[in-house]
Design an enzyme around this catalytic site. Structure first.
Site, PDB file in Angstrom:
ATOM      1  N   THR A   1      -9.459   4.290  11.367  1.00 17.84           N
ATOM      2  CA  THR A   1      -9.271   3.441  12.566  1.00 17.84           C
ATOM      3  C   THR A   1      -8.578   4.224  13.691  1.00 17.84           C
ATOM      4  O   THR A   1      -8.437   3.717  14.791  1.00 17.84           O
ATOM      5  CB  THR A   1      -8.464   2.165  12.223  1.00 17.84           C
ATOM      6  OG1 THR A   1      -7.435   2.505  11.296  1.00 17.84           O
ATOM      7  CG2 THR A   1      -9.345   1.112  11.605  1.00 17.84           C
TER       8      THR A   1
ATOM      9  N   ARG B   1       3.292  -0.559  10.763  1.00 21.72           N
ATOM     10  CA  ARG B   1       4.404  -0.601  11.715  1.00 21.72           C
ATOM     11  C   ARG B   1       4.682  -1.977  12.318  1.00 21.72           C
ATOM     12  O   ARG B   1       5.820  -2.251  12.683  1.00 21.72           O
ATOM     13  CB  ARG B   1       4.170   0.453  12.801  1.00 21.72           C
ATOM     14  CG  ARG B   1       4.389   1.861  12.266  1.00 21.72           C
ATOM     15  CD  ARG B   1       3.747   2.918  13.118  1.00 21.72           C
ATOM     16  NE  ARG B   1       2.295   2.946  12.957  1.00 21.72           N
ATOM     17  CZ  ARG B   1       1.494   3.837  13.520  1.00 21.72           C
ATOM     18  NH1 ARG B   1       1.999   4.759  14.311  1.00 21.72           N
ATOM     19  NH2 ARG B   1       0.187   3.811  13.305  1.00 21.72           N
TER      20      ARG B   1
ATOM     21  N   ASP C   1     -13.805  14.895  -2.528  1.00 20.22           N
ATOM     22  CA  ASP C   1     -14.017  16.234  -3.106  1.00 20.22           C
ATOM     23  C   ASP C   1     -15.379  16.223  -3.799  1.00 20.22           C
ATOM     24  O   ASP C   1     -16.125  15.249  -3.665  1.00 20.22           O
ATOM     25  CB  ASP C   1     -12.874  16.545  -4.098  1.00 20.22           C
ATOM     26  CG  ASP C   1     -12.586  18.042  -4.201  1.00 20.22           C
ATOM     27  OD1 ASP C   1     -13.568  18.820  -4.287  1.00 20.22           O
ATOM     28  OD2 ASP C   1     -11.412  18.426  -4.197  1.00 20.22           O
TER      29      ASP C   1
ATOM     30  N   ASP D   1      -3.507   4.420  -1.635  1.00 23.64           N
ATOM     31  CA  ASP D   1      -4.373   4.875  -0.535  1.00 23.64           C
ATOM     32  C   ASP D   1      -4.329   6.398  -0.425  1.00 23.64           C
ATOM     33  O   ASP D   1      -3.625   6.945   0.414  1.00 23.64           O
ATOM     34  CB  ASP D   1      -3.862   4.201   0.757  1.00 23.64           C
ATOM     35  CG  ASP D   1      -4.611   4.614   2.005  1.00 23.64           C
ATOM     36  OD1 ASP D   1      -5.751   5.106   1.895  1.00 23.64           O
ATOM     37  OD2 ASP D   1      -4.057   4.427   3.107  1.00 23.64           O
TER      38      ASP D   1
ATOM     39  N   LYS E   1       0.860  -1.189   0.000  1.00 19.84           N
ATOM     40  CA  LYS E   1       0.000   0.000   0.000  1.00 19.84           C
ATOM     41  C   LYS E   1       0.892   1.235   0.000  1.00 19.84           C
ATOM     42  O   LYS E   1       1.833   1.332   0.782  1.00 19.84           O
ATOM     43  CB  LYS E   1      -0.891   0.022   1.243  1.00 19.84           C
ATOM     44  CG  LYS E   1      -1.785   1.247   1.317  1.00 19.84           C
ATOM     45  CD  LYS E   1      -2.684   1.206   2.531  1.00 19.84           C
ATOM     46  CE  LYS E   1      -2.051   1.798   3.760  1.00 19.84           C
ATOM     47  NZ  LYS E   1      -1.819   3.243   3.700  1.00 19.84           N
TER      48      LYS E   1
ATOM     49  N   LYS F   1      -7.298   8.244  -0.358  1.00 14.16           N
ATOM     50  CA  LYS F   1      -8.526   8.661   0.351  1.00 14.16           C
ATOM     51  C   LYS F   1      -9.122   9.923  -0.276  1.00 14.16           C
ATOM     52  O   LYS F   1      -9.286  10.947   0.383  1.00 14.16           O
ATOM     53  CB  LYS F   1      -8.242   8.885   1.832  1.00 14.16           C
ATOM     54  CG  LYS F   1      -7.662   7.682   2.549  1.00 14.16           C
ATOM     55  CD  LYS F   1      -7.520   7.956   4.048  1.00 14.16           C
ATOM     56  CE  LYS F   1      -6.969   6.787   4.808  1.00 14.16           C
ATOM     57  NZ  LYS F   1      -5.554   6.520   4.591  1.00 14.16           N
TER      58      LYS F   1
HETATM   59  O1  C5P Z   1       1.364   1.419  10.957  1.00 15.51           O
HETATM   60  P1  C5P Z   1      -0.089   1.019  10.847  1.00 15.51           P
HETATM   61  O2  C5P Z   1      -0.284  -0.468  10.760  1.00 15.51           O
HETATM   62  O3  C5P Z   1      -0.952   1.682  11.910  1.00 15.51           O
HETATM   63  O4  C5P Z   1      -0.543   1.614   9.435  1.00 15.51           O
HETATM   64  C1  C5P Z   1      -1.873   1.559   8.993  1.00 15.51           C
HETATM   65  C2  C5P Z   1      -1.959   2.116   7.599  1.00 15.51           C
HETATM   66  O5  C5P Z   1      -3.314   2.057   7.167  1.00 15.51           O
HETATM   67  C3  C5P Z   1      -1.519   3.567   7.459  1.00 15.51           C
HETATM   68  O6  C5P Z   1      -0.854   3.680   6.217  1.00 15.51           O
HETATM   69  C4  C5P Z   1      -2.813   4.363   7.439  1.00 15.51           C
HETATM   70  O7  C5P Z   1      -2.709   5.518   6.635  1.00 15.51           O
HETATM   71  C5  C5P Z   1      -3.774   3.350   6.796  1.00 15.51           C
HETATM   72  N1  C5P Z   1      -5.201   3.514   7.131  1.00 15.51           N
HETATM   73  C6  C5P Z   1      -5.681   3.478   8.415  1.00 15.51           C
HETATM   74  N2  C5P Z   1      -7.021   3.630   8.672  1.00 15.51           N
HETATM   75  C7  C5P Z   1      -7.874   3.798   7.654  1.00 15.51           C
HETATM   76  C8  C5P Z   1      -7.405   3.812   6.346  1.00 15.51           C
HETATM   77  C9  C5P Z   1      -6.045   3.649   6.111  1.00 15.51           C
HETATM   78  O8  C5P Z   1      -4.893   3.289   9.358  1.00 15.51           O
HETATM   79  N3  C5P Z   1      -9.169   3.884   7.894  1.00 15.51           N
END
Ligand code: C5P
Length: 250
Positions: free
Chosen positions: A137, A229, A79, A74, A47, A76
């Protein structure tokens, strides 16, 4: 439907991204052992988010596709419908495998997104999946009530956004794994749930508020987990990736 682990490549530039992904070269198409289970691992689905895309532009997508990765872009998008349609036409032409918009933009905007994406990706046999972000999230119910002034319970809001996405002809939603089962019940088993906020047991949640382990996400019926992460910040990212796959897919 194929379940997969998507690695969130939240890196600052192409160099860092490629250096990280090079670590996975040696496991290409190998069957590896993880906790006594055999797992077939190919080039990971990745992603790309705003940071990397805005730093590097479309070339980063081309680079990753040429290396054999599936790419979820991603950005998002959110607009007015006309702008979103034209934007998605541009993104569709990049050959991405998955792309997203914010469901908060409404049904008309999501329909426009789909139209634009189909126009842009017309030359590709396999059409990109279009999914909608329900609630981030990193947003919890208290924030939603207090700051966004949305008074309904969070699961209800997420469900309605998912139904809106389905009504607009989208393929699925980005949601927390906590909501995946409910969304499948409301929108059907083929409606994709792509779930970030995933942590291996013992890892810090960081800024995420609604987290879940890969195994629990599997039990909730999530179709894809997006893991950042818990893989990228590990000293042994391949082990972490394999653990996610073993826990989620098998
Ligand atoms: O590091 P981590 O596992 O928290 O990363 C989650 C990834 O998912 C990030 O790139 C974040 O931008 C993306 N994301 C998210 N929640 C959403 C949509 C995308 O955490 N609703």
């Amino acid at each position: 439907m194929g379940k997969d682990v998507i690695i969130a490549c939240d890196f600052a530039n192409a160099e860092e991204t490629i250096r990280f992904l090079d670590k996975f070269n040696k496991i290409r198409d190998e069957v590896v052992r993880c906790d006594d289970i055999s797992v077939r691992v190919s080039r990971p689905y990745v992603k790309i988010g705003m940071e990397l895309f805005y730093a590097e532009g479309p070339q980063i997508i081309k680079t990753l596709k040429e290396r054999g990765h599936k790419v979820f872009l991603d950005l998002k998008v959110h607009d007015i419908p006309n702008t979103v349609k034209k934007t998605m036409k541009v993104l569709g032409a990049y050959g991405v495998d998955m792309v997203n918009v914010h469901a908060a933009g409404g049904i008309e905007m999501m329909k426009a997104a789909k139209e634009g994406l189909m126009l842009g990706s017309a030359r590709f046999a396999e059409k990109p999946k279009l999914i909608a972000v329900t609630q981030l999230t990193s947003t919890d119910e208290a924030t939603m009530h207090k700051e966004l002034l949305i008074e309904l319970p969070l699961p209800e809001v997420v469900k309605q956004y998912a139904l809106n996405a389905k009504a607009a002809g989208l393929d699925g939603v980005v949601c927390s794994a906590h909501e995946a089962a409910e969304i499948h019940m409301a929108c059907g088993p083929d409606f994709l749930t792509v779930t970030p906020g995933i942590r291996l047991a013992g890892d810090s949640a960081g800024d995420q508020k609604r987290v879940m382990t890969p195994a629990d996400a599997r039990d909730e019926g999530a179709d894809y987990i997006v893991v950042g992460r818990s893989i990228t910040a590990e000293s042994k990212p391949i082990d972490a990736y394999q653990r996610c796959r073993a826990d989620f897919i098998l």
